[in-house]
Design a protein around this motif. Structure first.
Motif, PDB file in Angstrom:
ATOM      1  N   GLU A   1      71.915  -6.091  39.612  1.00 15.70           N
ATOM      2  CA  GLU A   1      70.963  -5.071  39.162  1.00 15.70           C
ATOM      3  C   GLU A   1      70.184  -4.504  40.336  1.00 15.70           C
ATOM      4  OE1 GLU A   1      68.668  -7.259  36.357  1.00 15.70           O
ATOM      5  OE2 GLU A   1      70.409  -7.643  35.065  1.00 15.70           O
TER       6      GLU A   1
ATOM      7  N   GLN B   1      63.702  -6.465  26.941  1.00 18.71           N
ATOM      8  CA  GLN B   1      64.410  -5.559  26.035  1.00 18.71           C
ATOM      9  C   GLN B   1      63.715  -4.210  25.931  1.00 18.71           C
ATOM     10  OE1 GLN B   1      67.371  -6.454  24.873  1.00 18.71           O
ATOM     11  NE2 GLN B   1      67.112  -8.429  25.917  1.00 18.71           N
TER      12      GLN B   1
ATOM     13  N   ARG C   1      63.149  -0.681  26.964  1.00 20.04           N
ATOM     14  CA  ARG C   1      63.870   0.334  27.721  1.00 20.04           C
ATOM     15  C   ARG C   1      62.955   1.226  28.550  1.00 20.04           C
ATOM     16  NH1 ARG C   1      69.026   1.536  27.010  1.00 20.04           N
ATOM     17  NH2 ARG C   1      68.621   3.757  27.389  1.00 20.04           N
TER      18      ARG C   1
ATOM     19  N   LEU D   1      63.209   0.551  34.008  1.00 17.26           N
ATOM     20  CA  LEU D   1      64.497   0.963  34.559  1.00 17.26           C
ATOM     21  C   LEU D   1      65.456  -0.211  34.673  1.00 17.26           C
ATOM     22  CD1 LEU D   1      66.327   3.093  35.802  1.00 17.26           C
ATOM     23  CD2 LEU D   1      65.173   2.724  37.999  1.00 17.26           C
TER      24      LEU D   1
ATOM     25  N   ARG E   1      67.218  -0.937  31.454  1.00 18.16           N
ATOM     26  CA  ARG E   1      68.277   0.020  31.153  1.00 18.16           C
ATOM     27  C   ARG E   1      69.525  -0.268  31.983  1.00 18.16           C
ATOM     28  NH1 ARG E   1      63.802   3.475  31.511  1.00 18.16           N
ATOM     29  NH2 ARG E   1      64.597   4.627  33.326  1.00 18.16           N
TER      30      ARG E   1
ATOM     31  N   ASN F   1      71.067  -3.567  30.347  1.00 16.38           N
ATOM     32  CA  ASN F   1      71.599  -3.499  28.988  1.00 16.38           C
ATOM     33  C   ASN F   1      72.514  -2.308  28.731  1.00 16.38           C
ATOM     34  OD1 ASN F   1      70.143  -5.808  28.430  1.00 16.38           O
ATOM     35  ND2 ASN F   1      68.412  -4.716  27.544  1.00 16.38           N
ATOM     36  N   ALA F   2      72.506  -1.320  29.626  1.00 15.38           N
ATOM     37  CA  ALA F   2      73.331  -0.136  29.387  1.00 15.38           C
ATOM     38  C   ALA F   2      74.283   0.171  30.540  1.00 15.38           C
ATOM     39  CB  ALA F   2      72.425   1.081  29.116  1.00 15.38           C
TER      40      ALA F   2
END
Length: 355
Positions: free
Chosen positions: A148, A203, A205, A208, A211, A214-215
């Motif tokens: 990340e 959790q 969003r 940053l 996001r 999780n995305a």
């Protein structure tokens, strides 16, 4: 625990990682050391840091180190004090001693809540380590955290040092789990019957990093195939070697070129010879300028600010000052000023921090 009392393989893997970083064998006869060093685990109560604390507790039973913990309450959520106390109680049950809870007040300086929380957390960790005489602070960052960090660095257009992510060793900080996946820390918690706290902010969003977690990374995994996180972490390791080498070269050049003023306090400044700066490769030149800014009490300047300081070396247009970061400015002695060309300041870049 595993059936028939067998060591869970993930727990064994994690012990090996911690033992390797501490220089302690995980098998063989226990070695009781007189006045063993104290190490501290920075623990939020989440799965990663709680798993790390439990693994470190194993080494405390061997007598080669003492293991304590620091729980930082950032006061960012309702009930944070209760979470901190529950975490401290669980750590004490694991046998960690001392366990210190530090409550911090966040100072927002424009960097956002995450940056403020990070600064307060590291300040509390370092203060506690100093007070207790701890040799190291262990942090539970995982391979997923590393991946990340690399993606966030890419998105921000960061340089080599930022893209290198977190280092396994950095000063008094040790991160033994950088080769461990996040689901493996969850497996450790399950194997050892631990009760981790799951931060609801992970959790949210609005952040940053959430996001990305999780995305973005799941999307990359789906589109590029498995192993994306491992590849990003491997890139961080490679870039870390490069960044370390460049930093060493830059520090050597800075030590050779920097002239420090006799004055202290607000009149303190550093001069750097222009010709020698121009001769350096850009990767070293920007690092030398950044080292001067940081030594004067500033912060790491952005690439844009460093570029503006470099433009002074062209001796075209303004002689400055150019504002870097942390109230540090840079300027050169203008040719139209009535100073001898052989004078101490002529032909040099001057950096000073204003009060």
């Amino acid at each position: 625990m595993s059936p028939r009392g067998r060591l869970d393989p993930t727990v064994g893997k994690a012990r090996a990682m911690v033992g390797a970083l501490l220089g302690i064998k995980t098998t063989g006869k226990n070695l009781v050391v007189e006045n063993p060093p104290l190490i501290l685990v920075g623990c939020s109560g989440g799965p990663d840091s709680l798993a790390l604390a439990a693994v470190c507790a194993f080494f405390a039973t061997r007598g080669e180190v003492r293991v304590g913990a620091v729980v930082v309450d950032h006061q960012m959520q309702a009930g944070s004090a209760e979470v901190a106390q529950a975490t401290a109680h669980q750590l004490q049950e694991l046998g960690l001693d001392p366990v210190v809870v530090r409550t911090v007040d966040l100072k927002h300086d424009g960097g956002g809540p995450e940056a403020a929380a990070r600064a307060a957390r590291f300040g509390a960790l370092e203060a506690t380590a100093h007070e207790l005489g701890a040799s190291h602070i262990l942090l539970g960052h995982t391979l997923d955290d590393q991946a990340e960090s690399v993606l966030l660095g890419l998105a921000r257009g960061s340089g080599t040092r930022s893209l290198a992510g977190m280092r396994e060793r950095r000063g008094i900080y040790l991160r033994p789990f950088l080769g461990l996946r996040r689901d493996e820390t969850l497996a450790i918690c399950e194997a050892l019957a631990l009760k981790p706290w799951h931060d609801p902010a992970n959790q949210d969003r609005a952040y940053l990093r959430v996001r990305v977690r999780n995305a973005v990374i799941p999307f990359l995994h789906e589109e590029l195939g498995p192993g994306v996180a491992e590849s990003l972490a491997r890139s961080a390791t490679i870039l870390g070697y490069d960044a370390d080498f460049l930093d060493q070269l830059a520090e050597a050049e800075f030590a050779k070129l920097a002239e420090r003023s006799a004055e202290k306090g607000p009149d303190a400044h550093i001069t750097l010879p222009e010709d020698e700066l121009r001769a350096l490769a850009p990767a070293l030149r920007t690092r030398v300028l950044a080292l001067a800014a940081v030594e004067l009490g500033g912060v790491q300047p952005s690439l844009e600010r460093l570029g503006a300081a470099e433009n002074l070396l062209a001796r075209k247009g303004s002689a400055g000052p150019v504002q870097l970061a942390g109230k540090v400015s840079a300027w050169r002695i203008s040719r139209n000023q009535s100073v001898p060309h052989e004078g101490r300041s002529y032909g040099k870049l001057v950096l000073r921090r204003s009060t």
